[in-house]
Design a protein around this motif. Structure first.
Motif, PDB file in Angstrom:
ATOM      1  N   SER A  47     -17.937  19.869 -23.437  1.00 38.78           N
ATOM      2  CA  SER A  47     -17.652  21.280 -23.296  1.00 38.78           C
ATOM      3  C   SER A  47     -18.756  22.122 -23.934  1.00 38.78           C
ATOM      4  O   SER A  47     -19.634  21.608 -24.602  1.00 38.78           O
ATOM      5  N   VAL A  48     -18.627  23.410 -23.718  1.00 35.10           N
ATOM      6  CA  VAL A  48     -19.554  24.384 -24.278  1.00 35.10           C
ATOM      7  C   VAL A  48     -18.776  25.288 -25.210  1.00 35.10           C
ATOM      8  O   VAL A  48     -17.636  25.659 -24.915  1.00 35.10           O
ATOM      9  N   MET A  49     -19.389  25.639 -26.313  1.00 31.60           N
ATOM     10  CA  MET A  49     -18.800  26.619 -27.214  1.00 31.60           C
ATOM     11  C   MET A  49     -19.800  27.753 -27.399  1.00 31.60           C
ATOM     12  O   MET A  49     -20.977  27.512 -27.653  1.00 31.60           O
ATOM     13  N   VAL A  50     -19.337  28.970 -27.228  1.00 24.14           N
ATOM     14  CA  VAL A  50     -20.142  30.155 -27.506  1.00 24.14           C
ATOM     15  C   VAL A  50     -19.563  30.764 -28.775  1.00 24.14           C
ATOM     16  O   VAL A  50     -18.369  31.047 -28.838  1.00 24.14           O
ATOM     17  N   ILE A  51     -20.403  30.913 -29.786  1.00 20.22           N
ATOM     18  CA  ILE A  51     -19.968  31.482 -31.056  1.00 20.22           C
ATOM     19  C   ILE A  51     -20.734  32.775 -31.287  1.00 20.22           C
ATOM     20  O   ILE A  51     -21.931  32.757 -31.570  1.00 20.22           O
ATOM     21  N   GLY A  52     -20.050  33.890 -31.125  1.00 18.79           N
ATOM     22  CA  GLY A  52     -20.634  35.198 -31.399  1.00 18.79           C
ATOM     23  C   GLY A  52     -20.190  35.641 -32.776  1.00 18.79           C
ATOM     24  O   GLY A  52     -18.992  35.676 -33.057  1.00 18.79           O
TER      25      GLY A  52
ATOM     26  N   ALA B 112     -14.961  21.784 -35.114  1.00 17.46           N
ATOM     27  CA  ALA B 112     -14.926  22.224 -33.712  1.00 17.46           C
ATOM     28  C   ALA B 112     -16.185  21.787 -32.969  1.00 17.46           C
ATOM     29  O   ALA B 112     -16.118  21.449 -31.784  1.00 17.46           O
ATOM     30  N   LEU B 113     -17.319  21.772 -33.648  1.00 20.84           N
ATOM     31  CA  LEU B 113     -18.573  21.398 -32.995  1.00 20.84           C
ATOM     32  C   LEU B 113     -18.616  19.923 -32.617  1.00 20.84           C
ATOM     33  O   LEU B 113     -19.376  19.536 -31.739  1.00 20.84           O
ATOM     34  N   THR B 114     -17.785  19.097 -33.250  1.00 24.54           N
ATOM     35  CA  THR B 114     -17.755  17.674 -32.893  1.00 24.54           C
ATOM     36  C   THR B 114     -17.199  17.462 -31.492  1.00 24.54           C
ATOM     37  O   THR B 114     -17.457  16.436 -30.879  1.00 24.54           O
ATOM     38  N   ARG B 115     -16.444  18.414 -30.978  1.00 26.50           N
ATOM     39  CA  ARG B 115     -15.852  18.316 -29.644  1.00 26.50           C
ATOM     40  C   ARG B 115     -16.709  19.023 -28.593  1.00 26.50           C
ATOM     41  O   ARG B 115     -16.254  19.272 -27.486  1.00 26.50           O
ATOM     42  N   THR B 116     -17.920  19.339 -28.959  1.00 29.46           N
ATOM     43  CA  THR B 116     -18.776  20.171 -28.120  1.00 29.46           C
ATOM     44  C   THR B 116     -20.087  19.471 -27.812  1.00 29.46           C
ATOM     45  O   THR B 116     -20.689  18.865 -28.686  1.00 29.46           O
ATOM     46  N   ASP B 117     -20.526  19.581 -26.570  1.00 28.57           N
ATOM     47  CA  ASP B 117     -21.836  19.051 -26.189  1.00 28.57           C
ATOM     48  C   ASP B 117     -22.931  20.109 -26.314  1.00 28.57           C
ATOM     49  O   ASP B 117     -24.090  19.786 -26.518  1.00 28.57           O
ATOM     50  N   LEU B 118     -22.546  21.360 -26.148  1.00 25.59           N
ATOM     51  CA  LEU B 118     -23.503  22.468 -26.186  1.00 25.59           C
ATOM     52  C   LEU B 118     -22.871  23.623 -26.933  1.00 25.59           C
ATOM     53  O   LEU B 118     -21.723  23.987 -26.660  1.00 25.59           O
ATOM     54  N   VAL B 119     -23.613  24.195 -27.862  1.00 31.28           N
ATOM     55  CA  VAL B 119     -23.155  25.394 -28.562  1.00 31.28           C
ATOM     56  C   VAL B 119     -24.220  26.473 -28.407  1.00 31.28           C
ATOM     57  O   VAL B 119     -25.421  26.198 -28.493  1.00 31.28           O
ATOM     58  N   ILE B 120     -23.757  27.681 -28.131  1.00 33.96           N
ATOM     59  CA  ILE B 120     -24.642  28.840 -28.035  1.00 33.96           C
ATOM     60  C   ILE B 120     -24.202  29.827 -29.105  1.00 33.96           C
ATOM     61  O   ILE B 120     -23.091  30.352 -29.052  1.00 33.96           O
TER      62      ILE B 120
ATOM     63  N   ALA C 101     -28.025  22.866 -29.133  1.00 34.66           N
ATOM     64  CA  ALA C 101     -27.743  24.214 -29.633  1.00 34.66           C
ATOM     65  C   ALA C 101     -28.824  25.208 -29.238  1.00 34.66           C
ATOM     66  O   ALA C 101     -30.010  24.877 -29.181  1.00 34.66           O
ATOM     67  N   TRP C 102     -28.362  26.422 -28.961  1.00 32.29           N
ATOM     68  CA  TRP C 102     -29.233  27.549 -28.644  1.00 32.29           C
ATOM     69  C   TRP C 102     -28.826  28.727 -29.511  1.00 32.29           C
ATOM     70  O   TRP C 102     -27.658  28.879 -29.849  1.00 32.29           O
ATOM     71  N   LEU C 103     -29.784  29.566 -29.831  1.00 31.93           N
ATOM     72  CA  LEU C 103     -29.521  30.813 -30.545  1.00 31.93           C
ATOM     73  C   LEU C 103     -30.006  31.966 -29.680  1.00 31.93           C
ATOM     74  O   LEU C 103     -31.157  31.982 -29.240  1.00 31.93           O
ATOM     75  N   VAL C 104     -29.116  32.899 -29.425  1.00 34.25           N
ATOM     76  CA  VAL C 104     -29.442  34.114 -28.678  1.00 34.25           C
ATOM     77  C   VAL C 104     -29.333  35.273 -29.669  1.00 34.25           C
ATOM     78  O   VAL C 104     -28.264  35.495 -30.248  1.00 34.25           O
ATOM     79  N   THR C 105     -30.446  35.977 -29.888  1.00 34.99           N
ATOM     80  CA  THR C 105     -30.419  37.122 -30.800  1.00 34.99           C
ATOM     81  C   THR C 105     -30.724  38.402 -30.036  1.00 34.99           C
ATOM     82  O   THR C 105     -31.610  38.437 -29.179  1.00 34.99           O
ATOM     83  N   ILE C 106     -29.956  39.427 -30.370  1.00 35.24           N
ATOM     84  CA  ILE C 106     -30.060  40.722 -29.711  1.00 35.24           C
ATOM     85  C   ILE C 106     -30.505  41.745 -30.747  1.00 35.24           C
ATOM     86  O   ILE C 106     -29.841  41.922 -31.771  1.00 35.24           O
TER      87      ILE C 106
END
Length: 158
Positions: free
Chosen positions: A4-9, A51-59, A109-114
């Motif tokens: 799964s994917v997790m997006v953490i804002g 929670a991240l252990t159940r994740t393949d991709l985190v943004i 993992a990816w980091l998106v900064t605004i």
């Protein structure tokens, strides 16, 4: 459940542009994508490692000061070399390192900064942050498209 994917804002939603990460996470949650979990939180904390252990991709999505211009930045992340000994995990790389150390798993993992310009108390985004929000959402969709076609779920259910 994995794959799964997790997006953490994250950020302070009571400090104007600093809340952009949470706003983006809430927007993505409203898309109801299967296999994509979206969290809007104030700060990164050690309990997120589970929670991240159940994740393949985190943004990870956060506001930033405009250091190198006003562009939304996207970069891949790897775990920090050393785990911060503090009680709070302050940045995504430290959280990834903690996840790896405790559970032997570290998602891609990816980091998106605004960039933002108004970090004063308030709940309104600056024009710069509003534009950045739209750009960041497109960039997140592009990440999802590259990894797996999660976007199809949204198009079919919309």
């Amino acid at each position: 459940m994995k794959n799964s994917v997790m997006v953490i804002g994250y950020g302070n939603d009571l400090r104007s542009d600093d809340g952009i990460g949470q706003r983006i996470a809430n927007e993505i949650a409203s898309w109801h994508l299967s296999s994509v979990e979206s969290l809007a939180i104030h700060q990164l904390t050690p309990d997120l490692a589970t929670a991240l252990t159940r994740t393949d991709l985190v943004i990870f999505v956060d506001a930033c000061l405009p250091v190198d211009g006003w562009d939304v930045q996207v970069r891949s992340l790897s775990p920090a070399c050393d785990i911060d000994n503090s009680v709070h995990i302050g940045d995504p790389r430290s959280l990834l390192a903690l996840t790896q150390a405790l559970y032997g798993h570290c998602p891609t993992a990816w980091l998106v900064t605004i960039p933002g310009m108004n970090f004063e108390i308030g709940d309104r985004l600056s024009r710069i942050a509003e534009v950045g929000k739209a750009v960041a959402l497109v960039k997140i969709i592009q990440i999802l498209d590259k990894v797996k076609n999660y976007w199809v779920d949204f198009q079919v259910s919309a």
